[in-house]
Design a protein around this motif. Structure first.
Motif, PDB file in Angstrom:
ATOM      1  N   HIS A  77      92.045  46.339  13.733  1.00  0.00           N
ATOM      2  CA  HIS A  77      92.683  47.127  12.733  1.00  0.00           C
ATOM      3  C   HIS A  77      93.270  48.960  13.583  1.00  0.00           C
ATOM      4  CE1 HIS A  77      88.952  44.932  10.645  1.00  0.00           C
ATOM      5  NE2 HIS A  77      90.287  45.200  10.319  1.00  0.00           N
ATOM      6  N   THR A  78      94.115  48.287  14.239  1.00  0.00           N
ATOM      7  CA  THR A  78      95.357  48.684  15.064  1.00  0.00           C
ATOM      8  C   THR A  78      96.272  49.479  14.602  1.00  0.00           C
ATOM      9  OG1 THR A  78      96.262  47.917  16.614  1.00  0.00           O
ATOM     10  CG2 THR A  78      94.144  49.464  17.024  1.00  0.00           C
ATOM     11  N   LYS A  79      97.135  50.140  14.830  1.00  0.00           N
ATOM     12  CA  LYS A  79      98.540  50.913  14.287  1.00  0.00           C
ATOM     13  C   LYS A  79      99.450  49.710  14.867  1.00  0.00           C
ATOM     14  CE  LYS A  79     102.340  54.754  13.638  1.00  0.00           C
ATOM     15  NZ  LYS A  79     102.606  55.263  14.458  1.00  0.00           N
ATOM     16  N   ALA A  81      98.404  46.924  15.683  1.00  0.00           N
ATOM     17  CA  ALA A  81      98.611  45.341  14.578  1.00  0.00           C
ATOM     18  C   ALA A  81      99.276  45.686  13.854  1.00  0.00           C
ATOM     19  CB  ALA A  81      97.166  45.350  14.649  1.00  0.00           C
ATOM     20  N   GLN A  82      99.121  46.829  13.170  1.00  0.00           N
ATOM     21  CA  GLN A  82      99.657  46.717  11.368  1.00  0.00           C
ATOM     22  C   GLN A  82     100.560  46.878  11.871  1.00  0.00           C
ATOM     23  OE1 GLN A  82      98.058  50.474   9.806  1.00  0.00           O
ATOM     24  NE2 GLN A  82      96.379  49.911   8.704  1.00  0.00           N
ATOM     25  N   GLU A  83     101.703  47.362  12.764  1.00  0.00           N
ATOM     26  CA  GLU A  83     103.380  46.900  13.005  1.00  0.00           C
ATOM     27  C   GLU A  83     104.113  46.175  13.076  1.00  0.00           C
ATOM     28  OE1 GLU A  83     103.773  50.161  15.709  1.00  0.00           O
ATOM     29  OE2 GLU A  83     103.849  51.578  14.169  1.00  0.00           O
ATOM     30  N   ALA A  84     103.366  45.025  13.508  1.00  0.00           N
ATOM     31  CA  ALA A  84     103.169  44.023  13.819  1.00  0.00           C
ATOM     32  C   ALA A  84     103.004  43.033  12.598  1.00  0.00           C
ATOM     33  CB  ALA A  84     102.221  43.650  15.415  1.00  0.00           C
ATOM     34  N   PHE A  85     102.034  42.774  12.230  1.00  0.00           N
ATOM     35  CA  PHE A  85     101.897  41.926  10.896  1.00  0.00           C
ATOM     36  C   PHE A  85     103.350  42.287   9.834  1.00  0.00           C
ATOM     37  CE2 PHE A  85     100.807  42.188   6.384  1.00  0.00           C
ATOM     38  CZ  PHE A  85     100.029  40.558   6.507  1.00  0.00           C
ATOM     39  N   GLU A  86     103.247  44.139  10.043  1.00  0.00           N
ATOM     40  CA  GLU A  86     104.441  44.453   8.879  1.00  0.00           C
ATOM     41  C   GLU A  86     105.655  43.584   9.652  1.00  0.00           C
ATOM     42  OE1 GLU A  86     104.565  48.361   8.552  1.00  0.00           O
ATOM     43  OE2 GLU A  86     102.204  48.419   7.093  1.00  0.00           O
ATOM     44  N   ARG A  96     107.766  38.897  -1.293  1.00  0.00           N
ATOM     45  CA  ARG A  96     108.925  40.045  -1.877  1.00  0.00           C
ATOM     46  C   ARG A  96     108.758  40.916  -2.494  1.00  0.00           C
ATOM     47  NH1 ARG A  96     113.510  38.765  -2.552  1.00  0.00           N
ATOM     48  NH2 ARG A  96     113.039  39.563  -4.868  1.00  0.00           N
ATOM     49  N   GLU A  97     106.976  41.346  -1.830  1.00  0.00           N
ATOM     50  CA  GLU A  97     106.210  42.429  -2.179  1.00  0.00           C
ATOM     51  C   GLU A  97     105.179  42.632  -0.580  1.00  0.00           C
ATOM     52  OE1 GLU A  97     104.822  44.022  -5.527  1.00  0.00           O
ATOM     53  OE2 GLU A  97     106.377  42.970  -6.819  1.00  0.00           O
ATOM     54  N   CYS A  98     104.643  43.566  -0.261  1.00  0.00           N
ATOM     55  CA  CYS A  98     103.819  43.704   1.247  1.00  0.00           C
ATOM     56  C   CYS A  98     103.637  45.256   1.018  1.00  0.00           C
ATOM     57  CB  CYS A  98     104.196  43.602   1.660  1.00  0.00           C
ATOM     58  SG  CYS A  98     103.144  43.907   3.717  1.00  0.00           S
ATOM     59  N   HIS A  99     102.263  44.796   0.446  1.00  0.00           N
ATOM     60  CA  HIS A  99     101.198  46.399   0.016  1.00  0.00           C
ATOM     61  C   HIS A  99     100.222  46.757   1.182  1.00  0.00           C
ATOM     62  CE1 HIS A  99     103.819  46.671  -3.566  1.00  0.00           C
ATOM     63  NE2 HIS A  99     103.330  45.465  -3.863  1.00  0.00           N
ATOM     64  N   ASN A 100     100.521  47.599   1.835  1.00  0.00           N
ATOM     65  CA  ASN A 100      98.880  48.225   2.568  1.00  0.00           C
ATOM     66  C   ASN A 100      98.327  49.122   1.808  1.00  0.00           C
ATOM     67  OD1 ASN A 100      98.480  50.959   5.285  1.00  0.00           O
ATOM     68  ND2 ASN A 100      97.164  48.667   5.374  1.00  0.00           N
ATOM     69  N   VAL A 101      96.641  48.297   1.342  1.00  0.00           N
ATOM     70  CA  VAL A 101      95.776  48.642   0.545  1.00  0.00           C
ATOM     71  C   VAL A 101      94.439  49.438   0.967  1.00  0.00           C
ATOM     72  CG1 VAL A 101      96.638  47.195  -1.458  1.00  0.00           C
ATOM     73  CG2 VAL A 101      94.653  46.375   0.231  1.00  0.00           C
ATOM     74  N   THR A 102      93.695  50.024   0.425  1.00  0.00           N
ATOM     75  CA  THR A 102      92.174  50.267   0.984  1.00  0.00           C
ATOM     76  C   THR A 102      91.415  48.954   0.661  1.00  0.00           C
ATOM     77  OG1 THR A 102      91.687  51.127  -1.299  1.00  0.00           O
ATOM     78  CG2 THR A 102      92.555  52.537   0.583  1.00  0.00           C
ATOM     79  N   GLY A 103      90.382  49.304   1.157  1.00  0.00           N
ATOM     80  CA  GLY A 103      89.200  47.785   0.514  1.00  0.00           C
ATOM     81  C   GLY A 103      88.685  47.465   1.956  1.00  0.00           C
ATOM     82  N   THR A 104      88.773  46.042   1.332  1.00  0.00           N
ATOM     83  CA  THR A 104      88.052  44.827   2.134  1.00  0.00           C
ATOM     84  C   THR A 104      89.235  43.964   3.229  1.00  0.00           C
ATOM     85  OG1 THR A 104      87.793  43.716   0.269  1.00  0.00           O
ATOM     86  CG2 THR A 104      85.953  44.469   0.516  1.00  0.00           C
TER      87      THR A 104
END
Length: 150
Positions: A77-79, A81-86, A96-104
C-alpha cells in the motif's frame, strides 16, 4: 471557475443528455437567446466545467459481449505500488474505467472484452502479471437497466 447558476445547471443537464444539441435547440430548452446560450456554453468549456463530448457506442458494434467490474486489492500500500498498478492498467485497452476507492480493496475496474475467453486472457495475462496485485474479485454484468455514462 464559472458559477453554476440555475441556467448553467440546466445547460449542463441538457448537454449531458444530448451533447449534439444544436445551440438553437439548447437555447430554446433553457430559455435563452442563441447568442447568450452560446456564450455560456463557451465559458463552461473554457473554464473546464465541460471537459469534452463523447459518443455513446453500441457495445455490440465493438464486439463487446462481456462486461465486468473487478475489485482489485494491492499487496503493498505505497504510492509507488499504486502508481505502478495505474500505469499497468492504463496500457490495457480492456480497462475502460479505473477508480481508486476506499474500503477493503484499492481499485475498482470496469473491463470490456468480447467474451469469457477474452476475459480469461485479460485476467491471467494482463492483470495477473502485475506484481502489485494481491486479490481480484470479479462481478459480471448481466444487464444495465440504468447507465448514464457518456
Amino acid at each position: 471557475m464559472t458559477k453554476i447558476d440555475r441556467i448553467n445547471d440546466r445547460i449542463l443537464q441538457e448537454l449531458a443528455a444530448d451533447g449534439r444539441l444544436s445551440n438553437a435547440e439548447l437555447a430554446e430548452r433553457v430559455g435563452l437567446s442563441p447568442s447568450a446560450c452560446l456564450r455560456r456554453v463557451q465559458e463552461l468549456e473554457r473554464s473546464g466545467v465541460i471537459l469534452g463530448y463523447r459518443a455513446v457506442i453500441d457495445p455490440g458494434a465493438r464486439e463487446i459481449g462481456f462486461v465486468a467490474y473487478m475489485a482489485v486489492g494491492l499487496s503493498v500500500h505505497t504510492k509507488a505500488a499504486q502508481e505502478a498498478f495505474e500505469r499497468g492498467v492504463a496500457r490495457a485497452p480492456e480497462v475502460r474505467e479505473c477508480h481508486n476507492v476506499t474500503g477493503t480493496v484499492e481499485y475498482l475496474l470496469r473491463v470490456e472484452v468480447a467474451d469469457l475467453a477474452a476475459y480469461k486472457v485479460f485476467h491471467t495475462d494482463v492483470l495477473g502479471t502485475l506484481p502489485q496485485v494481491n486479490s481480484i474479485v470479479t462481478y459480471v454484468v448481466m444487464g444495465s437497466p440504468k447507465d448514464e455514462r457518456a
